[in-house]
Design an enzyme around this catalytic site. Structure first.
Site, PDB file in Angstrom:
ATOM      1  N   LYS A  44     -50.059   3.386  30.295  1.00  0.00           N
ATOM      2  CA  LYS A  44     -49.053   2.928  30.709  1.00  0.00           C
ATOM      3  C   LYS A  44     -47.907   2.835  29.232  1.00  0.00           C
ATOM      4  O   LYS A  44     -47.058   2.011  28.840  1.00  0.00           O
ATOM      5  CB  LYS A  44     -49.648   1.092  29.900  1.00  0.00           C
ATOM      6  CG  LYS A  44     -50.815   1.414  31.563  1.00  0.00           C
ATOM      7  CD  LYS A  44     -49.791   0.726  33.135  1.00  0.00           C
ATOM      8  CE  LYS A  44     -48.933  -0.271  32.847  1.00  0.00           C
ATOM      9  NZ  LYS A  44     -48.770  -0.863  34.343  1.00  0.00           N
TER      10      LYS A  44
HETATM   11  N1  PMP Z   1     -55.628   1.435  36.068  1.00  0.00           N
HETATM   12  C1  PMP Z   1     -55.998   1.303  34.907  1.00  0.00           C
HETATM   13  C2  PMP Z   1     -56.924   1.568  33.819  1.00  0.00           C
HETATM   14  C3  PMP Z   1     -53.816   0.844  34.090  1.00  0.00           C
HETATM   15  O1  PMP Z   1     -53.651  -0.462  33.017  1.00  0.00           O
HETATM   16  C4  PMP Z   1     -53.433   0.863  35.638  1.00  0.00           C
HETATM   17  C5  PMP Z   1     -51.986  -0.156  35.451  1.00  0.00           C
HETATM   18  N2  PMP Z   1     -52.418  -1.937  35.323  1.00  0.00           N
HETATM   19  C6  PMP Z   1     -53.267   1.386  36.640  1.00  0.00           C
HETATM   20  C7  PMP Z   1     -54.841   2.465  37.518  1.00  0.00           C
HETATM   21  C8  PMP Z   1     -52.410   1.813  38.179  1.00  0.00           C
HETATM   22  O2  PMP Z   1     -51.461   1.596  37.436  1.00  0.00           O
HETATM   23  P1  PMP Z   1     -49.893   0.904  38.045  1.00  0.00           P
HETATM   24  O3  PMP Z   1     -49.543  -0.993  37.602  1.00  0.00           O
HETATM   25  O4  PMP Z   1     -48.832   2.121  37.605  1.00  0.00           O
HETATM   26  O5  PMP Z   1     -49.747   0.903  39.472  1.00  0.00           O
END
Ligand code: PMP
Length: 352
Positions: A58
């Site tokens: 992120k």
């Molecule tokens: N896994 C983790 C540990 C995350 O922090 C996130 C983001 N919330 C995701 C998966 C999923 O990513 P996205 O929000 O881009 O769908």
């Protein structure tokens, strides 16, 4: 000087970065060898976004969205970044905020672990807490409404709003997808991605689908979340899962979906640590379980890449703590039984 470009795509592959935000990206990809027997006959790779400086994928969204907000004049010197995050995006914003001198307020809830809280505070971010629970046992809606209110009332406040901001996928179209292309080119059969806001999936799809139409994009969610399965139920997983369908998710781009039980996901995390030396976050256990199930269905020699979103150190007091697992009703599947446990998973078509 070519440092305005994402460094990994510049001509000068210098190791020197102008600040921490330029040290994001270009993470290693490792082949899984011992976690399940399917890894012997299929090439199963994990892209370690946990190797970003703050430990998660992120930081890419955080950097790109802050850059865009600065360029658009939405975020100026002395401004405040406000976001609802159960952890990683908040940490990403806290890192960028620290590096650029912004105040950062992250809206959290009871599911936000102590590790994330301490990390956010260590980077100088402030926490705002909500407690109203919705029908699925989630506090995401309350978090979003508090973040909206704060952004409206704090002068110079900017709310990137990862769930609704249509630019949220940009970082992955710009960085992550190109890194996958750099590593595999057309020699990849499937890419397996965890889903929450849909930023990763939609960004990857936007860049890769037109260029590699045969590549299968596989979305992974946790049981209890409503992204792929309309019946909500409480779940402990953070990172993936949502109590509403994410507006940023390009459902059309998903060839196959998995809804993984938490118990299997956490067992896979322990197996990855013990059999591969990879201490990774809880969503990675779900993503790898799904990826290895798909690998079992594909012919020998197939190449499957999975995206690991974050590091495991944030979860030492939850999924890596045997008392926490027991208190929450989870019984680990021993690493030697993972082959059978993976076989029992089911895939489905993503809803449209
Ligand atoms: N896994 C983790 C540990 C995350 O922090 C996130 C983001 N919330 C995701 C998966 C999923 O990513 P996205 O929000 O881009 O769908």
């Amino acid at each position: 000087m070519n440092l305005i470009l994402p460094p990994q795509f510049s001509n000068q592959r210098s190791r020197i970065r102008e600040d921490i935000t330029q040290a994001v990206g270009d993470v290693p990809i490792v082949r899984l060898r011992r976690v399940a027997s399917v890894c012997e006959s299929r090439q199963c790779y994990l892209k370690l976004e946990s190797c970003n400086p703050g430990g998660s994928i992120k930081e890419k969204n955080a950097t790109v969205l802050v850059n865009q907000a600065e360029e658009a004049g939405l975020l100026r010197a002395g401004g405040t970044i406000i976001e609802s995050s159960s952890g990683n995006f908040g940490v990403g914003l806290a890192i960028v905020g620290a590096a650029r001198g912004y105040r950062v307020i992250i809206v959290v809830d009871a599911k936000t672990t102590q590790a994330f809280r301490r990390m956010l505070k260590a980077y100088g971010a402030e926490l705002a807490e909500v407690s109203e629970v919705d029908a699925s046992g989630s506090m995401q809606k309350a978090r979003i409404s508090l973040a909206t209110r704060l952004a409206e009332t704090i002068p110079g406040g900017w709310y990137p709003c990862q769930h609704y901001n249509p630019n949220n996928p940009d970082a992955h179209a710009l960085f992550t997808a190109r890194e996958v292309e750099d590593a595999f080119g057309s020699e990849l059969d499937a890419l397996v991605v965890g889903v929450s806001t849909g930023g990763q999936m939609s960004g990857l799809a936007r860049y890769l689908k037109p260029r590699y139409p045969k590549l299968r994009l596989v979305g992974v969610d946790v049981q209890g979340s409503v992204i792929f399965d309309p019946a909500p139920a409480p779940y402990k997983m953070t990172g993936i899962g949502l109590s509403f369908r994410p507006p940023n998710l390009d459902y059309q781009a998903i060839d196959l979906a998995y809804v993984v039980p938490e118990n299997l996901a956490y067992s896979m995390c322990h197996a990855l640590a013990q059999r591969e030396g990879l201490l990774l976050g809880s969503s990675t256990g779900a993503i790898v379980s799904a990826g290895l199930h798909l690998a079992q269905q594909l012919p020998p020699g197939s190449r499957i890449a999975m995206i690991n979103p974050d590091r495991g150190d944030r979860y030492l007091e939850t999924i890596y703590d045997l008392d926490w697992l027991q208190d929450n009703g989870f019984t680990l599947i021993p690493a030697e039984h993972m082959d059978v446990a993976i076989e029992q998973l089911c895939s489905c078509e993503a809803p449209r």
